[in-house]
Scaffold this motif. Structure first.
Motif, PDB file in Angstrom:
ATOM      1  N   GLU A   1       0.821  -1.223   0.000  1.00  0.00           N
ATOM      2  CA  GLU A   1       0.000   0.000   0.000  1.00  0.00           C
ATOM      3  C   GLU A   1       0.847   1.260   0.000  1.00  0.00           C
TER       4      GLU A   1
ATOM      5  N   ARG B   1      -5.930   5.799   6.533  1.00  0.00           N
ATOM      6  CA  ARG B   1      -6.478   6.027   5.186  1.00  0.00           C
ATOM      7  C   ARG B   1      -6.093   4.902   4.219  1.00  0.00           C
ATOM      8  N   SER B   2      -5.684   3.777   4.769  1.00  0.00           N
ATOM      9  CA  SER B   2      -5.326   2.628   3.928  1.00  0.00           C
ATOM     10  C   SER B   2      -6.564   1.921   3.394  1.00  0.00           C
ATOM     11  N   LYS B   3      -6.379   1.136   2.351  1.00  0.00           N
ATOM     12  CA  LYS B   3      -7.463   0.303   1.832  1.00  0.00           C
ATOM     13  C   LYS B   3      -7.883  -0.727   2.875  1.00  0.00           C
ATOM     14  N   TYR B   4      -6.903  -1.185   3.651  1.00  0.00           N
ATOM     15  CA  TYR B   4      -7.233  -2.115   4.731  1.00  0.00           C
ATOM     16  C   TYR B   4      -8.204  -1.479   5.720  1.00  0.00           C
TER      17      TYR B   4
ATOM     18  N   ALA C   1     -10.275   0.895   5.302  1.00  0.00           N
ATOM     19  CA  ALA C   1     -11.600   1.049   4.684  1.00  0.00           C
ATOM     20  C   ALA C   1     -12.323  -0.294   4.654  1.00  0.00           C
ATOM     21  N   ALA C   2     -11.608  -1.362   4.257  1.00  0.00           N
ATOM     22  CA  ALA C   2     -12.222  -2.684   4.205  1.00  0.00           C
ATOM     23  C   ALA C   2     -12.625  -3.160   5.595  1.00  0.00           C
TER      24      ALA C   2
ATOM     25  N   SER D   1     -15.777  -7.641   3.247  1.00  0.00           N
ATOM     26  CA  SER D   1     -14.903  -6.646   2.619  1.00  0.00           C
ATOM     27  C   SER D   1     -13.455  -6.829   3.043  1.00  0.00           C
ATOM     28  N   GLU D   2     -13.225  -7.280   4.284  1.00  0.00           N
ATOM     29  CA  GLU D   2     -11.839  -7.495   4.706  1.00  0.00           C
ATOM     30  C   GLU D   2     -11.240  -8.719   4.027  1.00  0.00           C
TER      31      GLU D   2
ATOM     32  N   TYR E   1     -10.308  -7.747   0.663  1.00  0.00           N
ATOM     33  CA  TYR E   1      -9.051  -6.989   0.639  1.00  0.00           C
ATOM     34  C   TYR E   1      -7.868  -7.939   0.595  1.00  0.00           C
TER      35      TYR E   1
ATOM     36  N   ASP F   1      -7.451  -9.757  -2.671  1.00  0.00           N
ATOM     37  CA  ASP F   1      -6.784  -8.940  -3.691  1.00  0.00           C
ATOM     38  C   ASP F   1      -5.274  -8.898  -3.478  1.00  0.00           C
ATOM     39  N   GLN F   2      -4.859  -8.937  -2.215  1.00  0.00           N
ATOM     40  CA  GLN F   2      -3.432  -8.890  -1.912  1.00  0.00           C
ATOM     41  C   GLN F   2      -2.750 -10.238  -2.165  1.00  0.00           C
TER      42      GLN F   2
END
Length: 537
Positions: free
Chosen positions: A160, A169-172, A174-175, A232-233, A236, A239-240
């Motif tokens: 990230e 403010r990471s995608k993590y 948010a997820a 959602s987590e 995440y 995707d990683q």
């Protein structure tokens, strides 16, 4: 020469026995020597470096053999890992608690700030209390938690490209839906359990930790949903990490009964229900406020399990959770360890002792059916005696259907019996064969055997199912007035008229229809339910 900065951080895991303590992430940018000073005060007892490439050093006399350190390495590798493992240099076991009496471990992070952010190699994990925690089983959760810092640091730094101060403010984040929780912090400004790095490490233990790490462990922050409750987590991390990590629905853990304990009315007996597909699952418990350490309750075998728990028969470290005068509520969670992909956990079962009746749920008829329409279809057919489940309490809705099984369902639903004196014409079945009577009845009424054979042990295709249903319910379905267009069924196809009839009567809504696919138990149940609904109109 390009300039860069190097940042040192360490993370602590606190002893959670008794009342939980607070801790903070500490920035050691200007105190780099602190990360390795503890070993200066202890003699080295043993050292081992195995195939993982990680050096394990023991300063505890209770961890003195190569076999012990080799077993600890095996436990490290039992936690899911990837390229970040190569950046871990050392695990150090200390006999006592040099960072504080409640601190069980530390992770030392160092990363480079330049054109890109990069976690640097030779990271270090400290494990404390080696003279007290003398087995791999006792060290497993702390090891997984500290490795969780290493794992998540790698992905948020390297992938990230965010410094820890920016992780909110990471995608993590948010997820993980951390925007819903103003108490979450990244700068040691709040409680330990609300530290974002600690939330990350706890999520790692749950999603990726070893079987030993999961046993008896529940996340330290009881106010947050678990990662198993947030698709959602998992999306995440999918995707990683790639296709091996598939988003899963949570397990269903339910309270299905309760009663006052006969020996002490301040305690409840509780009945818990769990559907654990494929493998067994641990059930862990904790007080509803998360003030005290979570405990291991039981292991539920694969399939459907329902068990009563009498606190008078449980150990003291577990039985107190069943006392209503001591606890307002109690939390139960189930978790399955997976060799590959995500571990799988349940939704959190919160039992409110102040209104315990509100916590009770009715056990599902068949827990392996997720689709709501299919649930209603199978429920109806079960109540009418058309279908049954398997001995493990499941229905197997995706299981392919043999022709003799389809015949049995239809014979039962239609209430058909073998006409007196009827002689079976098909040559591929004889009296005494499995499914003989159902196939004989189906042939007698013209439902099966149109080609001279019954083929009882062959799978039924969707096209064959359409043809059989139209024969069986000719008086229910209205005749089509138009010829529908199907992506994969031409008007010249042998079963086109039957498929067209099902579509015109809204028995099937699929286009393409996949006529040559094998029909499943769940699909035939849906078609029968829709047919019965039409019959009763």
């Amino acid at each position: 020469m390009r300039k860069y900065a190097v940042i040192f951080l360490f993370f602590v895991m606190f002893l959670f026995g008794g009342k939980a303590a607070d801790a903070h992430v500490v920035d050691l940018t200007n105190k780099a020597q602190a990360q390795s000073s503890y070993e200066d005060f202890y003699p080295l007892i043993a050292r081992y470096k195995g195939a993982s490439g990680v050096t394990i050093e023991s300063y505890s006399t209770k961890w003195r053999t190569t076999a012990q350190l080799k077993a600890l390495e095996a436990e490290l590798l039992a936690n899911k890992h990837g390229p970040e493992l190569s950046l871990l240099g050392k695990i150090m076991i200390f006999p006592d608690y040099p960072a504080g009496e409640n601190v069980l471990g530390q992770y030392f992070a160092e990363y480079q700030i330049g054109k890109t952010l990069t976690l640097l190699p030779n990271r270090i994990i400290h494990l404390y209390g080696g003279n007290d925690f003398t087995t791999v089983e006792q060290m497993a959760t702390t090891l997984a938690h500290e490795y969780g810092h290493h794992f998540t640091y790698y992905y948020l730094i390297n992938k990230e490209q965010l410094q820890p101060s920016d992780w909110l403010r990471s995608k993590y984040a948010a997820a993980r839906e951390l925007f819903r929780y103003p108490s979450v912090h990244v700068n040691a400004s709040g409680a330990y359990e609300w530290s974002l790095p600690e939330i990350l490490a706890e999520d790692y233990v749950q999603l990726f930790g070893s079987s030993l790490a999961l046993k008896g462990h529940m996340q330290m922050n009881a106010a947050l949903p678990t990662p198993f409750e947030l698709p959602s987590e998992e999306a995440y991390w999918h995707d990683q990490l790639g296709s091996d990590y598939v988003v899963q629905s949570p397990l269903s853990l339910l309270l299905t009964g309760y009663s006052p304990n006969s020996l002490n009315a301040s305690y409840y007996n509780l009945r818990l229900y769990l559907y654990s597909p494929k493998t067994s699952a641990y059930v862990n418990a904790q007080d509803g406020n998360g003030r005290y350490a979570s405990v291991y309750l039981d292991t539920f075998s694969s399939g459907v399990s329902e068990k009563w728990y009498d606190p008078s028969k449980l150990s003291d470290d577990v039985s107190w959770l069943f006392q209503k005068d001591w606890n307002d509520s109690v939390l139960f969670r189930a978790v399955q360890h997976a060799q590959k992909g995500f571990n799988r956990g349940s939704t959190t079962l919160k039992v409110n002792y102040g209104n315990i009746a509100s916590s009770v749920s009715t056990r599902p008829l068949f827990p392996d059916i997720d689709d709501e329409e299919m649930k209603k279809a199978v429920q109806l057919l079960y109540e009418r005696g058309v279908v049954t489940g398997y001995s493990d309490g499941t229905f197997h809705p995706s299981e392919k259907l043999l022709r003799r099984h389809a015949a049995r369902m239809l014979v039962k639903e239609l209430g058909l019996t073998l006409p007196e004196g009827y002689k079976v014409k098909a040559t591929d079945i004889k009296a005494g064969d499995v499914g003989y009577e159902d196939m004989a009845i189906a042939e007698a009424y013209g439902l099966f055997g149109q080609g001279g054979k019954l083929r009882p042990n062959e799978y039924m295709t969707r096209a064959q199912m359409a043809a059989v249903l139209v024969r069986a319910y000719a008086n229910v379905y209205k005749k089509p007035t138009t010829n529908r267009s199907f992506i994969d069924v031409l008007p010249s196809f042998w079963a086109y008229d039957a498929i067209n009839t099902l579509a015109d009567n809204s028995i099937t809504i699929a286009n393409p229809f996949h006529p040559n696919d094998t029909v499943t138990r769940g699909q035939l149940a849906l078609f029968l339910k829709r047919t019965l609904d039409k019959k009763e109109q």
